[in-house]
Enzyme design. Structure first.
Site, mmCIF file in Angstrom:
data_model
loop_
_atom_site.group_PDB
_atom_site.id
_atom_site.type_symbol
_atom_site.label_atom_id
_atom_site.label_comp_id
_atom_site.label_asym_id
_atom_site.label_seq_id
_atom_site.Cartn_x
_atom_site.Cartn_y
_atom_site.Cartn_z
ATOM 1 N N ASP A 83 0.859 -1.179 0.000
ATOM 2 C CA ASP A 83 0.000 0.000 0.000
ATOM 3 C C ASP A 83 0.900 1.236 0.000
ATOM 4 O OD1 ASP A 83 -3.004 1.003 0.750
ATOM 5 O OD2 ASP A 83 -1.494 2.271 1.713
ATOM 6 N N ILE A 84 0.638 2.164 -0.913
ATOM 7 C CA ILE A 84 1.433 3.393 -0.980
ATOM 8 C C ILE A 84 1.080 4.274 0.214
ATOM 9 C CG2 ILE A 84 1.978 5.453 -2.332
ATOM 10 C CD1 ILE A 84 1.208 3.867 -4.837
ATOM 11 N N ASN A 91 -2.872 13.058 -4.418
ATOM 12 C CA ASN A 91 -4.043 13.503 -5.163
ATOM 13 C C ASN A 91 -4.562 14.845 -4.663
ATOM 14 O OD1 ASN A 91 -4.298 11.397 -7.021
ATOM 15 N ND2 ASN A 91 -5.476 10.129 -5.609
ATOM 16 N N ASP A 100 -1.533 9.523 -10.408
ATOM 17 C CA ASP A 100 -1.359 8.527 -11.472
ATOM 18 C C ASP A 100 0.121 8.240 -11.718
ATOM 19 O OD1 ASP A 100 -4.074 8.411 -11.746
ATOM 20 O OD2 ASP A 100 -4.162 9.577 -13.608
ATOM 21 N N GLU A 126 -4.617 2.383 -4.327
ATOM 22 C CA GLU A 126 -3.157 2.460 -4.196
ATOM 23 C C GLU A 126 -2.561 1.160 -3.671
ATOM 24 O OE1 GLU A 126 -4.782 4.347 -0.330
ATOM 25 O OE2 GLU A 126 -5.408 4.011 -2.397
#
Length: 217
Positions: A83-84, A91, A100, A126
Site C-alpha cells: 500500500d502506498i 491527489n 497517477d 493504491e
C-alpha cells in the site's frame, strides 16, 4: 500467415481452380484476425489500464489457480500486499495526474524487483498484490523489503520548479500453507499484516513472524 498447398502433379492452374483457394485463404485470414482480436480483448479484460499490471479480477482467478497448484505440488505460495503510504496527499495536494504518476512509478519498481515467475497485480486504488509461486516466507519477506527499499529511493517531480516528492510503501506478507490454506484466510492474514505495518509507522514490511519486521531507519 502462410498457406502452403502442394500438388504432386505439375500443372497450370486455371482461374476456376484458384477461386476456391482464394476463398479458403480469405477464411483462414479472417480466422487468424479473429484469434488475434480475441487474445487482445482477453488481455485488456485482465489488465489495469494505468499501470499495465494484472487487475483485481485477474488476481482473484490467479490466486485460486496458484493455490490449487501449490496444494498439488506441496510447495509454498507467498502473497504480498503493498500500500502506498499517504497516497491521498498526492491527489489532494498535487492533483490526480501526480497520483497517477506515483501509481505508474510504483508499478514499474515492482516489475523491476520481482521474478519473471511472479504475478503482480493492481489490487485496487493504491494497493498492489504479488503472488510468488514456490517462495517461502523468508524469500517473500526479502523480496518485499527489496521492493520497499527501491521505492523509498524513488521520487517524482510534478515540474522543474517543485522539489521531488518521496514515495514509500508498507507491506504485509503471508505464505501458504503456514498463514492460510485457502484464498479467504490468506487474504485476511495479509490484509491484517498490512494494517499492522501501516499502524506501526509505515514504510515497513510485516509477516506473521515477529522477527520479520523490516523498517526504515
Amino acid at each position: 500467415g502462410i498457406l502452403y498447398l502442394n500438388d504432386f502433379v505439375p500443372r497450370e492452374l486455371s482461374a476456376e481452380d484458384l477461386e476456391p483457394l482464394t476463398i479458403l485463404t480469405s477464411f483462414a485470414s479472417m480466422s487468424v484476425a479473429n484469434a488475434r482480436l480475441y487474445e487482445a480483448t482477453k488481455k485488456l479484460a485482465a489488465t489495469d489500464g494505468l499501470t499495465c499490471l494484472y487487475n483485481h479480477r485477474q488476481f482473484k482467478l490467479s490466486l485460486e489457480q496458484e493455490l490449487n497448484r501449490a496444494e498439488r505440488s506441496e510447495k509454498p505460495l507467498s502473497l504480498l500486499m503493498f500500500d502506498i503510504d499517504n497516497f491521498k496527499k498526492f491527489n489532494d495536494c498535487y492533483g490526480h495526474p501526480c497520483g497517477d504518476l506515483v501509481l505508474s512509478r510504483t508499478a514499474l519498481s515492482l516489475r523491476e524487483v520481482f521474478r519473471s515467475a511472479d504475478f503482480i497485480f493492481r489490487y485496487g486504488g493504491e494497493e498492489f498484490t504479488v503472488l510468488m509461486p514456490d517462495a517461502d516466507r523468508e524469500q517473500a519477506i526479502n523480496a518485499a523489503d527489496r521492493a520497499r527499499q527501491q521505492i523509498e529511493q524513488m521520487s517524482v517531480c510534478i515540474d522543474e520548479a517543485d522539489r521531488p516528492l518521496k514515495i514509500t510503501v508498507s507491506a504485509g506478507v503471508a505464505t501458504y500453507p503456514t498463514d492460510g490454506v485457502n484464498a479467504q484466510t490468506l487474504l485476511s492474514t495479509v490484509d491484517e499484516l498490512l494494517y499492522k505495518a501501516k499502524n506501526q509507522g509505515k514504510n515497513r514490511v510485516y509477516s506473521t513472524c515477529v522477527d520479520a519486521l523490516c523498517a526504515s531507519g
